[in-house]
Every structure is written in structure tokens, then in C-alpha cells.
Design a protein around this motif. Structure first.
Motif, PDB file in Angstrom:
ATOM      1  N   GLN A   3       0.584  -1.106  -0.009  1.00 21.43           N
ATOM      2  CA  GLN A   3      -0.261   0.129   0.320  1.00 21.43           C
ATOM      3  C   GLN A   3       0.626   1.662   0.250  1.00 21.43           C
ATOM      4  OE1 GLN A   3      -0.228  -2.760   1.801  1.00 21.43           O
ATOM      5  NE2 GLN A   3      -2.867  -2.596   2.331  1.00 21.43           N
ATOM      6  N   LEU A   4       2.209   1.858   0.829  1.00 18.95           N
ATOM      7  CA  LEU A   4       3.132   2.663   0.992  1.00 18.95           C
ATOM      8  C   LEU A   4       3.800   2.349  -0.224  1.00 18.95           C
ATOM      9  CD1 LEU A   4       4.186   2.597   4.734  1.00 18.95           C
ATOM     10  CD2 LEU A   4       2.686   3.290   3.689  1.00 18.95           C
ATOM     11  N   LYS A   5       4.275   1.800  -1.184  1.00 17.62           N
ATOM     12  CA  LYS A   5       4.561   1.541  -2.510  1.00 17.62           C
ATOM     13  C   LYS A   5       3.352   1.563  -3.442  1.00 17.62           C
ATOM     14  CE  LYS A   5       8.161  -2.241  -2.043  1.00 17.62           C
ATOM     15  NZ  LYS A   5       8.283  -3.257  -2.268  1.00 17.62           N
ATOM     16  N   TRP A   6       2.188   2.551  -3.650  1.00 21.49           N
ATOM     17  CA  TRP A   6       1.488   2.781  -5.020  1.00 21.49           C
ATOM     18  C   TRP A   6       1.361   3.365  -4.227  1.00 21.49           C
ATOM     19  CZ3 TRP A   6      -3.434   3.650  -2.475  1.00 21.49           C
ATOM     20  CH2 TRP A   6      -4.973   4.253  -3.733  1.00 21.49           C
ATOM     21  N   VAL A   7       1.135   4.420  -2.777  1.00 20.85           N
ATOM     22  CA  VAL A   7       0.807   5.087  -2.561  1.00 20.85           C
ATOM     23  C   VAL A   7       1.806   6.263  -2.983  1.00 20.85           C
ATOM     24  CG1 VAL A   7       1.164   7.515  -0.984  1.00 20.85           C
ATOM     25  CG2 VAL A   7      -1.140   5.149  -0.692  1.00 20.85           C
ATOM     26  N   TRP A   8       3.257   5.685  -2.979  1.00 18.17           N
ATOM     27  CA  TRP A   8       4.735   6.158  -3.205  1.00 18.17           C
ATOM     28  C   TRP A   8       3.889   6.714  -4.800  1.00 18.17           C
ATOM     29  CZ3 TRP A   8       7.967   9.904  -1.760  1.00 18.17           C
ATOM     30  CH2 TRP A   8       8.849   9.945  -2.549  1.00 18.17           C
ATOM     31  N   HIS A   9       4.069   5.675  -5.556  1.00 19.24           N
ATOM     32  CA  HIS A   9       3.334   5.594  -7.014  1.00 19.24           C
ATOM     33  C   HIS A   9       2.793   6.454  -7.735  1.00 19.24           C
ATOM     34  CE1 HIS A   9       3.027   4.399 -11.338  1.00 19.24           C
ATOM     35  NE2 HIS A   9       1.178   4.472 -10.951  1.00 19.24           N
ATOM     36  N   CYS A  10       1.687   6.825  -7.024  1.00 16.01           N
ATOM     37  CA  CYS A  10       0.724   7.749  -7.147  1.00 16.01           C
ATOM     38  C   CYS A  10       0.863   9.145  -6.793  1.00 16.01           C
ATOM     39  CB  CYS A  10      -0.995   7.694  -5.862  1.00 16.01           C
ATOM     40  SG  CYS A  10      -1.302   5.937  -6.362  1.00 16.01           S
ATOM     41  N   MET A  11       2.204   9.732  -6.172  1.00 14.63           N
ATOM     42  CA  MET A  11       2.045  10.744  -5.666  1.00 14.63           C
ATOM     43  C   MET A  11       3.529  11.814  -6.820  1.00 14.63           C
ATOM     44  SD  MET A  11       2.893  10.882  -1.636  1.00 14.63           S
ATOM     45  CE  MET A  11       4.222  12.152  -1.631  1.00 14.63           C
ATOM     46  N   SER A 303      -4.965   0.675   5.737  1.00 12.74           N
ATOM     47  CA  SER A 303      -4.689  -0.216   5.610  1.00 12.74           C
ATOM     48  C   SER A 303      -6.088  -1.089   4.613  1.00 12.74           C
ATOM     49  CB  SER A 303      -3.873  -1.484   6.281  1.00 12.74           C
ATOM     50  OG  SER A 303      -3.749  -1.963   5.916  1.00 12.74           O
ATOM     51  N   VAL A 304      -6.430  -0.716   5.034  1.00 11.96           N
ATOM     52  CA  VAL A 304      -8.452  -1.708   5.117  1.00 11.96           C
ATOM     53  C   VAL A 304      -8.878  -0.300   3.594  1.00 11.96           C
ATOM     54  CG1 VAL A 304     -10.271  -1.919   5.804  1.00 11.96           C
ATOM     55  CG2 VAL A 304      -9.108  -2.504   7.340  1.00 11.96           C
ATOM     56  N   ALA A 305      -8.675   1.017   3.881  1.00 11.74           N
ATOM     57  CA  ALA A 305      -8.881   1.675   2.414  1.00 11.74           C
ATOM     58  C   ALA A 305      -8.171   1.481   1.958  1.00 11.74           C
ATOM     59  CB  ALA A 305      -9.097   2.710   3.685  1.00 11.74           C
ATOM     60  N   SER A 306      -6.936   1.650   1.214  1.00 13.49           N
ATOM     61  CA  SER A 306      -6.219   1.394   0.538  1.00 13.49           C
ATOM     62  C   SER A 306      -6.507   0.091  -0.197  1.00 13.49           C
ATOM     63  CB  SER A 306      -4.338   1.558   0.733  1.00 13.49           C
ATOM     64  OG  SER A 306      -3.936   0.789   1.971  1.00 13.49           O
TER      65      SER A 306
END
Length: 327
Positions: A3-11, A303-306
Motif C-alpha cells: 500500500q505504501l509503495k502504491w501511494v508513493w507511485h501515485c505521488m 491499510s483496509v481503505a487502501s
């Protein structure tokens, strides 16, 4: 964590601003210990040793440090908010494009209410994590570490005595984290059920009235509303069950500081100014521990929401156009 990698990708395109905000947070957190140190100098040098000529410069320095800290914090918050809003804009745009290209089988498996919940509540939790949760976690860690370093420089035995409470608080918080994880998953499911029945009732208003099914739909909504209320109360009660233990253990730090600090002053291994610095910064030790439960709760919600948003973000339609097909 994916999830954190995905958020970093979206940034992408906003990462530099986010890194700058994180660096400012570290600087702000380290500056926190400066004013308590200056206060200790005022007590030891100005009040105790009568070096009154140092009073005005120390006071002006304290004011300057505080103004600098406020300015840097304002800048960091603006950067965090900018990164979070632009990232959410990218995620929503991509999700809408994905939903437009899905086949009917996808909408058979995913009700409209569930999709709306993911596009609103779940995405807002991601924004909250980028703009608020990350900032608080980083600030708590840096303040805790910088304060520990300062305490060890001043008085090692007193510092070790204060840190002896930390493992107990960490143990209680970890127990809370394990208990609350499935509860927030259940809470999200109940919210989805509630949104589904509300959407069906509004969209099918004419059919419900035509077949006189108002009372039935009201009962269905009441059942789902009660289920959501019960799940929400259960999650809240779980946190309230652990909160008194964490809060009480945090308050023990203040008591230890006063009792042991007085003993060290009598023994001559601690000055009154240094004890003032310890009492002024006790919150910096207790703050991360006291807020560990709520922060873990926010991390679990993220974690659940992402996970629910990512499921749609990377979903592919079963029916696709051939390469080069004309629309």
C-alpha cells in the motif's frame, strides 16, 4: 507494505515536495528540545548564578526559535496538504477511467453503494494518512529520539529510569493493534452494506412505492444501520478499554521525573535547570507512547481503505478491445 509503495507511485510529480515536507518535520521536531534547554540555562545561570546579563539574549533566542518553528511547521503542513490533494486527484481520475471501461460482470459483483464508499470514504482515509498520519508518526519518532539523546547527555540513570516504562506501553499498544485490526475491516463492510441499501432505496424509489414495499425497505435499512452502529461501538469500546492503561503509564513518567530528579539534585548529579528541562520534555517521551494506539488505529484504517481502492485501481475488464481497434 504494498500500500505504501502504491501511494508513493501515485505521488509521482509531487514526491520532491513531500520529501521537503518530511525534512522540515525532522527539523521542527529537533528544534523542540531547544527551548527547554534554554530554560535550563536561565534557571542555572540567570537565577542560580545571578548572571542577569544573559537573561534578555536567552529570552530573545527563545522567541526566535519559537517563531522559526511555527513558520517551518506552517510550510510543512501546506506541502503535506498539497501533496495529498494532488495525489487524491490522480487516484480519483484513474479510478473513474477504470470504472468507465469495466464490463457488466464487474458491476454485477460490485454494487454501486460499495463503489461509492471506496471512491469517497476510503480515498479520504488515504488523503488523511498522507497529510496527517505520516506527519504525526515522523514527528513522534524524531522528537522521541532527539529527546532521548539530550536526556542521555544530561543524566543517564534518570533517562534509563524513564525509558523503563516504554516496553510496557509498547506491549499494551501491540495488543490493542491485534484486537482492532479485524474490527475495522468489519466496520468498513457494515458501511458498505449501509450505503448499498440507501442507494437501492433511492434509485428504486418508484418500484418500491409501486409494490408498497416502504416498510420492508425501512426494516432492511434499520438492520444495516444497527449493524454498523454495533460495529462502530465495538471498535470504539476496544480502544477505550486500552486507553486508561496507556494514559496511566504515560503519567508515571512525570511522577518518576519529579521523584528521581529531586534525589539526583540532592546528590549533586543534576542541577535545578536540568530538572526543569526534564520535566518540560517528559511529554516528548510520553507523547509517542500515548498516541501509539490512535496512530496504529489510523494505520489500520489506511491499510483496509487502501486495499479496497487498490482492488479497483488495478482491475482489468474481462472484455477488451483488440489492439488498434477504432472507437
Amino acid at each position: 507494505m504494498f500500500q505504501l509503495k502504491w501511494v508513493w507511485h501515485c505521488m509521482k510529480g509531487k514526491r520532491a515536495a513531500f520529501v521537503i515536507a518530511a525534512v522540515l518535520t525532522v527539523i521542527i521536531s529537533i528544534i523542540t528540545i531547544v527551548n527547554p534547554y534554554l530554560s535550563s540555562l536561565i534557571v542555572d545561570q540567570v537565577i542560580t548564578n545571578r548572571q542577569t546579563q544573559k537573561l534578555i539574549p536567552l529570552l530573545l533566542l527563545m522567541v526566535g526559535v519559537q517563531l522559526t518553528r511555527v513558520a517551518l511547521r506552517y510550510t510543512s503542513i501546506i506541502l503535506y496538504e498539497k501533496c495529498s490533494q494532488l495525489s487524491i486527484f490522480h487516484i480519483k481520475t484513474h479510478l473513474y477511467d477504470v470504472l468507465q471501461r469495466q464490463d457488466m460482470h464487474f458491476y454485477d459483483r460490485n454494487h454501486t453503494g460499495e463503489l461509492m464508499n471506496r471512491l469517497t470514504g476510503d480515498i479520504d482515509m488515504i488523503r488523511h494518512t498522507i497529510a496527517y498520519v505520516f506527519y504525526n508518526i515522523l514527528e513522534a519518532i524524531v522528537i522521541f529520539l532527539s529527546t532521548c539523546v539530550y536526556f542521555f547527555v544530561v543524566n543517564v540513570p534518570l533517562t534509563l529510569s524513564l525509558l523503563s516504562i516504554a516496553p510496557v506501553i509498547v506491549f499494551v499498544s501491540s495488543r490493542f493493534f491485534k484486537r482492532v485490526r479485524p474490527l475495522y475491516q468489519q466496520l468498513r463492510e457494515r458501511m458498505t452494506d449501509l450505503n448499498n441499501i440507501a442507494k437501492e432505496s433511492i434509485a428504486g424509489n418508484r418500484i418500491i412505492k409501486a409494490f408498497c414495499r416502504e416498510e420492508y425497505m425501512e426494516s432492511q435499512f434499520d438492520q444495516r444501520n444497527k449493524a454498523y452502529k454495533d460495529a462502530s461501538l465495538k471498535a470504539s469500546y476496544t480502544w477505550l478499554k486500552y486507553y486508561p492503561y496507556i494514559e496511566s503509564l504515560s503519567q508515571v513518567l512525570t511522577i518518576l521525573t519529579i521523584l528521581l530528579g529531586g534525589i539526583f539534585i540532592i546528590n549533586g548529579s543534576l542541577t535545578p535547570g536540568e530538572l526543569l528541562a526534564f520535566t518540560s520534555l517528559t511529554w516528548a517521551i510520553a507523547y509517542p507512547m500515548r498516541n501509539l494506539g490512535p496512530l496504529l488505529s489510523d494505520i489500520q484504517r489506511f491499510s483496509v481503505a487502501s486495499g479496497r481502492v487498490i482492488e479497483i485501481y488495478y482491475s482489468k475488464p474481462a472484455i477488451t478491445d483488440k489492439k488498434g481497434a477504432k472507437s
